[in-house]
Design an enzyme around this catalytic site. Structure first.
Site, PDB file in Angstrom:
ATOM      1  N   GLU A  54       0.835  -1.204   0.000  1.00 46.65           N
ATOM      2  CA  GLU A  54       0.000   0.000   0.000  1.00 46.65           C
ATOM      3  C   GLU A  54       0.861   1.242   0.000  1.00 46.65           C
ATOM      4  OE1 GLU A  54      -2.775  -3.065   1.689  1.00 46.65           O
ATOM      5  OE2 GLU A  54      -0.993  -2.232   2.671  1.00 46.65           O
ATOM      6  N   THR A  55       0.263   2.327  -0.490  1.00 47.49           N
ATOM      7  CA  THR A  55       0.840   3.666  -0.445  1.00 47.49           C
ATOM      8  C   THR A  55      -0.223   4.601   0.109  1.00 47.49           C
ATOM      9  OG1 THR A  55       2.319   3.274  -2.328  1.00 47.49           O
ATOM     10  CG2 THR A  55       1.752   5.564  -1.856  1.00 47.49           C
TER      11      THR A  55
END
Length: 301
Positions: A54-55
């Site tokens: 994830e970012t």
């Protein structure tokens, strides 16, 4: 972000390893610390480019009483909530915001997420989050297609405590217990994952399978979500929090604590502290761990 017409737009980011006390362990995360001005499509493209589990993208909160609005993207889609992105984002912001308090509140699609910073001699070293929703069981699933997803025999699955179950405390996972000698042999089969999508009602794009082996309050875990771009995840805070809530529901009692180890097979060992509690008949969960800073940079768009 204000720029002259036609000028390049620059967006700073930091990366951090989450649920570890040493570099190159845990689960890496990229945090865009001032994402105002990025479109949805640009956020998704940046998350795909970073190619982490994830970012996160930090935006001003809708309610000034909160600290930020945080949007979370995996390489293929936006997530309503996730564990290590919240822990890592809080850690990064605490290092950037002078006078940052010990409790941060993030607005997310799944609800308001409360994050408590962990400090050593006043310096942030990690964080603990409360999942935004109480435990919901969304139905049981048959063992055979799940065994095919990870190349295990049906007899490797343990169903004494619960059958494989789809559950959530903010984002849903299929949770299944396996024998201790089987968890290291699991290997995802993407064709079997595609075939098993029919098991997940109302979700045509993602099947996240969280396997665990248990000895008392010690957990060994692995999580596979190849259809969402995550072949295997080094540490999955939201799935571990869901597991803690599920085990309290199965075992009974008012509260429980667990330690979970994940990412060993990937060479990125992660350690997660889990807790669950029963409040007015509902079960809530928390997950926490340490963080280590890695890189800083900027995207130029």
């Amino acid at each position: 972000m204000t720029t002259a017409p036609g000028a390049a737009r620059r967006f700073a980011y930091s990366t951090v390893d989450v649920f570890t006390d040493r570099r190159f362990g845990g689960n890496p995360l990229a945090v865009f610390t001032d994402a105002e001005g990025l479109s949805d499509a640009e956020m998704q493209a940046l998350a795909a480019e970073m190619n982490y589990s994830e970012t996160t993208f930090v935006l001003p909160p809708a309610d000034g009483a909160n600290d930020a609005r945080v949007r979370i993207f995996n390489p293929t889609a936006e997530m309503p909530f996730a564990g290590h992105p919240n822990v890592g984002t809080a850690y990064v912001l605490a290092g950037l915001r002078e006078g940052c308090g010990d409790v941060l509140r993030f607005e997310e699609t799944a609800g308001l997420v409360t994050v408590r910073l962990r400090r050593d001699a006043g310096n942030p070293v990690g964080a603990e989050i409360d999942a935004p929703q109480s435990l919901q069981r969304l139905g049981e699933l048959p063992v055979p297609p799940l065994a095919a997803c990870v190349g295990l025999d049906e007899r490797d699955f343990v169903t004494d405590t619960h059958a494989p179950v789809r559950a959530t405390v903010g984002v849903d996972f299929i949770i299944a217990q396996v024998a201790a000698d089987a968890i290291g042999r699991a290997a995802p089969d993407i064709a079997a994952f595609r075939a098993a999508l029919a098991l997940v009602e109302g979700d045509s794009e993602r099947l996240s399978l969280f396997l665990y082996a248990r000895e008392g309050n010690t957990i060994r875990a692995r999580m596979f979500a190849p259809l969402a771009g995550t072949w295997e995840d080094p540490a999955t805070g939201s799935a571990n929090a869901t597991l803690a809530a599920l085990l309290l529901d199965c075992d009974g009692g008012d509260e429980a604590r667990f330690e979970s180890v994940q990412g060993v097979e990937m060479g990125r060992p992660s350690t997660l502290s889990l807790s669950a509690r029963r409040v007015d008949g509902w079960i809530y969960a928390s997950v926490g761990g340490d963080c280590v800073p890695m890189f800083r940079g900027e995207a130029v768009l």
